[in-house]
Design a protein around this motif. Structure first.
Motif, PDB file in Angstrom:
ATOM      1  N   ALA A   1       0.845  -1.199   0.000  1.00 53.33           N
ATOM      2  CA  ALA A   1       0.000   0.000   0.000  1.00 53.33           C
ATOM      3  C   ALA A   1       0.881   1.251   0.000  1.00 53.33           C
ATOM      4  O   ALA A   1       0.619   2.213  -0.730  1.00 53.33           O
ATOM      5  CB  ALA A   1      -0.922  -0.003   1.216  1.00 53.33           C
ATOM      6  N   SER A   2       1.929   1.233   0.827  1.00 53.44           N
ATOM      7  CA  SER A   2       2.834   2.372   0.879  1.00 53.44           C
ATOM      8  C   SER A   2       3.565   2.549  -0.445  1.00 53.44           C
ATOM      9  O   SER A   2       3.776   3.674  -0.913  1.00 53.44           O
ATOM     10  CB  SER A   2       3.850   2.195   2.008  1.00 53.44           C
ATOM     11  OG  SER A   2       3.223   2.223   3.267  1.00 53.44           O
TER      12      SER A   2
ATOM     13  N   GLU B   1       1.290   4.210  -2.878  1.00 45.96           N
ATOM     14  CA  GLU B   1       1.174   5.639  -2.584  1.00 45.96           C
ATOM     15  C   GLU B   1       2.439   6.373  -3.015  1.00 45.96           C
ATOM     16  O   GLU B   1       2.380   7.468  -3.585  1.00 45.96           O
ATOM     17  CB  GLU B   1       0.933   5.855  -1.090  1.00 45.96           C
ATOM     18  CG  GLU B   1       0.770   7.329  -0.720  1.00 45.96           C
ATOM     19  CD  GLU B   1       0.567   7.533   0.771  1.00 45.96           C
ATOM     20  OE1 GLU B   1       0.561   8.698   1.191  1.00 45.96           O
ATOM     21  OE2 GLU B   1       0.427   6.536   1.508  1.00 45.96           O
ATOM     22  N   MET B   2       3.595   5.760  -2.738  1.00 47.73           N
ATOM     23  CA  MET B   2       4.859   6.374  -3.122  1.00 47.73           C
ATOM     24  C   MET B   2       4.966   6.508  -4.640  1.00 47.73           C
ATOM     25  O   MET B   2       5.493   7.503  -5.151  1.00 47.73           O
ATOM     26  CB  MET B   2       6.024   5.551  -2.575  1.00 47.73           C
ATOM     27  CG  MET B   2       6.220   5.687  -1.071  1.00 47.73           C
ATOM     28  SD  MET B   2       7.403   4.481  -0.407  1.00 47.73           S
ATOM     29  CE  MET B   2       8.892   4.959  -1.270  1.00 47.73           C
ATOM     30  N   THR B   3       4.468   5.514  -5.370  1.00 44.07           N
ATOM     31  CA  THR B   3       4.498   5.559  -6.828  1.00 44.07           C
ATOM     32  C   THR B   3       3.706   6.753  -7.343  1.00 44.07           C
ATOM     33  O   THR B   3       4.136   7.458  -8.269  1.00 44.07           O
ATOM     34  CB  THR B   3       3.938   4.257  -7.425  1.00 44.07           C
ATOM     35  OG1 THR B   3       4.733   3.146  -6.969  1.00 44.07           O
ATOM     36  CG2 THR B   3       3.962   4.294  -8.945  1.00 44.07           C
ATOM     37  N   LEU B   4       2.546   6.998  -6.721  1.00 41.72           N
ATOM     38  CA  LEU B   4       1.728   8.156  -7.104  1.00 41.72           C
ATOM     39  C   LEU B   4       2.438   9.463  -6.774  1.00 41.72           C
ATOM     40  O   LEU B   4       2.403  10.422  -7.551  1.00 41.72           O
ATOM     41  CB  LEU B   4       0.368   8.102  -6.390  1.00 41.72           C
ATOM     42  CG  LEU B   4      -0.577   6.976  -6.824  1.00 41.72           C
ATOM     43  CD1 LEU B   4      -1.825   6.959  -5.951  1.00 41.72           C
ATOM     44  CD2 LEU B   4      -0.976   7.148  -8.291  1.00 41.72           C
ATOM     45  N   LEU B   5       3.095   9.498  -5.622  1.00 40.25           N
ATOM     46  CA  LEU B   5       3.811  10.699  -5.215  1.00 40.25           C
ATOM     47  C   LEU B   5       4.998  10.975  -6.135  1.00 40.25           C
ATOM     48  O   LEU B   5       5.294  12.129  -6.457  1.00 40.25           O
ATOM     49  CB  LEU B   5       4.289  10.558  -3.766  1.00 40.25           C
ATOM     50  CG  LEU B   5       3.199  10.634  -2.693  1.00 40.25           C
ATOM     51  CD1 LEU B   5       3.759  10.211  -1.328  1.00 40.25           C
ATOM     52  CD2 LEU B   5       2.617  12.044  -2.613  1.00 40.25           C
TER      53      LEU B   5
ATOM     54  N   SER C   1       5.820  14.138   2.336  1.00 39.54           N
ATOM     55  CA  SER C   1       4.549  13.407   2.449  1.00 39.54           C
ATOM     56  C   SER C   1       4.626  12.297   3.492  1.00 39.54           C
ATOM     57  O   SER C   1       3.708  11.485   3.603  1.00 39.54           O
ATOM     58  CB  SER C   1       4.174  12.818   1.082  1.00 39.54           C
ATOM     59  OG  SER C   1       4.050  13.841   0.105  1.00 39.54           O
TER      60      SER C   1
ATOM     61  N   HIS D   1       7.115   9.880   3.799  1.00 38.43           N
ATOM     62  CA  HIS D   1       7.826   8.655   3.401  1.00 38.43           C
ATOM     63  C   HIS D   1       9.327   8.923   3.432  1.00 38.43           C
ATOM     64  O   HIS D   1       9.892   9.453   2.473  1.00 38.43           O
ATOM     65  CB  HIS D   1       7.405   8.210   2.001  1.00 38.43           C
ATOM     66  CG  HIS D   1       5.976   7.788   1.909  1.00 38.43           C
ATOM     67  ND1 HIS D   1       5.548   6.548   2.319  1.00 38.43           N
ATOM     68  CD2 HIS D   1       4.880   8.464   1.473  1.00 38.43           C
ATOM     69  CE1 HIS D   1       4.227   6.461   2.122  1.00 38.43           C
ATOM     70  NE2 HIS D   1       3.808   7.607   1.617  1.00 38.43           N
TER      71      HIS D   1
END
Length: 199
Positions: free
Chosen positions: A119-120, A123-127, A185, A187
């Motif tokens: 999941a992280s 999210e990191m890929t989107l960021l 964000s 991470h």
């Protein structure tokens, strides 16, 4: 036998890294990290600074990986790269000491790679995509040619009529922007982790 012989004399390992083999690069990272750290600590003010210099060193090694097959003494070359990063860090400290102090107080640096679940990672890929979309057009194009098309700096330089050093510097800037965006964000991961997953 000296511990660095595997990487200074094994043409196969160096060629694998030059071809983009991340597993071989990780072996090199683990092998030289322990050797470089005592050297880097002589120039770093804190452990976090030493970690930053080490990470930057291996980013430079990765971006210059196409040179590895032609390097006679790999250990000496890597130490030279680290020396340059130490010098750059010292210059930064002298020129902007107040800013660095404030940064250390507000943004502690992770000295290891935090576990990242699926999941992280999503999210990191989107960021990362968000960070890339915010980059100036040329920087964005260079990053995409490197990441999405797998081109080496020399190939990118040829396609865009730029010098190889310019391409490498742009990729380092892009990497820092991605890391800063991820950190902002929440991470906090190592440069090596970002390099292996998003570069």
């Amino acid at each position: 036998m000296e511990p660095h012989v595997l990487f200074s004399e094994n043409d196969d390992v160096r060629q694998r890294i030059a071809d983009g083999d991340e597993a071989a690069f990780t072996e090199l990272f683990r092998h030289y990290y322990a050797q470089l750290r005592p050297f880097v600590q002589r120039f770093a003010t804190t452990g976090a600074d030493a970690e930053e210099i080490l990470q930057e060193t291996f980013v430079r090694v990765w971006l210059s990986r196409d040179k590895l097959p032609g390097i006679t003494n790999l250990r000496s070359w890597i130490f030279t790269v680290a020396s340059r990063q130490c010098l750059m860090a010292l210059r930064t400290q002298l020129n902007d000491r107040k800013k660095i102090t404030a940064f250390r107080q507000e943004a502690p640096v992770s000295t290891g790679e935090m576990p990242v679940d699926s999941a992280s990672l999503a999210e990191m890929t989107l960021l990362v995509a968000e960070a890339v979309n915010r980059m100036p057009p040329q920087r964005q194009r260079i990053y995409r040619l490197s990441r999405e098309e797998g081109l080496k700096p020399a190939a990118i330089a040829g396609e865009l009529s730029l010098s190889v050093s310019t391409v490498k510097n742009v990729l380092v800037i892009a990497l820092k922007e991605i890391r800063d965006h991820l950190s902002a964000s929440g991470h906090v991961v190592s440069l090596l982790y970002i390099l292996q997953h998003f570069f």
